[in-house]
Design a protein around this motif. Sequence first.
Motif, PDB file in Angstrom:
ATOM      1  N   ASN A  14       0.807  -1.215   0.000  1.00 26.12           N
ATOM      2  CA  ASN A  14       0.000   0.000   0.000  1.00 26.12           C
ATOM      3  C   ASN A  14       0.842   1.268   0.000  1.00 26.12           C
ATOM      4  N   SER A  15       2.127   1.162   0.367  1.00 28.43           N
ATOM      5  CA  SER A  15       2.990   2.344   0.394  1.00 28.43           C
ATOM      6  C   SER A  15       3.666   2.607  -0.949  1.00 28.43           C
ATOM      7  N   LEU A  16       3.477   1.715  -1.922  1.00 33.13           N
ATOM      8  CA  LEU A  16       4.123   1.886  -3.220  1.00 33.13           C
ATOM      9  C   LEU A  16       3.400   2.929  -4.056  1.00 33.13           C
ATOM     10  N   ALA A  24       0.979   8.333 -10.752  1.00 32.78           N
ATOM     11  CA  ALA A  24       0.708   8.174  -9.325  1.00 32.78           C
ATOM     12  C   ALA A  24      -0.667   8.745  -8.976  1.00 32.78           C
ATOM     13  N   GLU A  25      -0.993   9.894  -9.547  1.00 32.98           N
ATOM     14  CA  GLU A  25      -2.298  10.509  -9.304  1.00 32.98           C
ATOM     15  C   GLU A  25      -3.425   9.645  -9.859  1.00 32.98           C
ATOM     16  N   LYS A  26      -3.242   9.108 -11.064  1.00 34.93           N
ATOM     17  CA  LYS A  26      -4.253   8.226 -11.670  1.00 34.93           C
ATOM     18  C   LYS A  26      -4.471   6.990 -10.792  1.00 34.93           C
ATOM     19  N   VAL A  29      -6.494   7.802  -7.601  1.00 30.48           N
ATOM     20  CA  VAL A  29      -7.928   7.947  -7.890  1.00 30.48           C
ATOM     21  C   VAL A  29      -8.565   6.583  -8.131  1.00 30.48           C
ATOM     22  N   THR A  30      -7.908   5.734  -8.909  1.00 29.65           N
ATOM     23  CA  THR A  30      -8.428   4.399  -9.211  1.00 29.65           C
ATOM     24  C   THR A  30      -8.535   3.560  -7.942  1.00 29.65           C
ATOM     25  N   GLN A  31      -7.500   3.574  -7.118  1.00 26.77           N
ATOM     26  CA  GLN A  31      -7.510   2.789  -5.881  1.00 26.77           C
ATOM     27  C   GLN A  31      -8.607   3.272  -4.937  1.00 26.77           C
ATOM     28  N   GLN A  32      -8.821   4.581  -4.882  1.00 27.59           N
ATOM     29  CA  GLN A  32      -9.874   5.133  -4.026  1.00 27.59           C
ATOM     30  C   GLN A  32     -11.246   4.658  -4.495  1.00 27.59           C
ATOM     31  N   SER A  33     -11.476   4.651  -5.802  1.00 21.67           N
ATOM     32  CA  SER A  33     -12.785   4.245  -6.315  1.00 21.67           C
ATOM     33  C   SER A  33     -12.990   2.734  -6.231  1.00 21.67           C
ATOM     34  N   SER A  41      -9.571  -7.611 -11.552  1.00 20.06           N
ATOM     35  CA  SER A  41      -9.305  -6.705 -12.668  1.00 20.06           C
ATOM     36  C   SER A  41      -8.875  -5.328 -12.178  1.00 20.06           C
ATOM     37  N   SER A  42      -9.135  -5.011 -10.906  1.00 16.47           N
ATOM     38  CA  SER A  42      -8.742  -3.715 -10.364  1.00 16.47           C
ATOM     39  C   SER A  42      -7.373  -3.773  -9.692  1.00 16.47           C
ATOM     40  N   ALA A  43      -6.698  -4.916  -9.749  1.00 19.35           N
ATOM     41  CA  ALA A  43      -5.387  -5.073  -9.101  1.00 19.35           C
ATOM     42  C   ALA A  43      -4.332  -4.242  -9.817  1.00 19.35           C
TER      43      ALA A  43
END
Length: 70
Positions: A14-16, A24-26, A29-33, A41-43
């Motif tokens: 999670n710290s990567l 990094a910004e993308k 946002v993806t991880q938050q959603s 598929s979200s890995a």
Amino acid sequence: MTDATLIAADASLNSLIHNDPEEAEKEAVTQQSNRGLKDSSSARRVTNQTHTSRTDPDATLAQKEGTRDN
């Protein structure tokens, strides 16, 4: 002489963060959603070349032979 001892790092997956600030910004946002989803598929795909740990920048990804992927 080379020492190939594996030691526990002060880092977690999670710290990567991505080395490229835009990526990094993308990812953030993806991880938050996708938080809480178990769909593979979200890995994220992380490598030592593309990501660095925020908590331990000297840490690298490694896997011991005989252990399973998580």
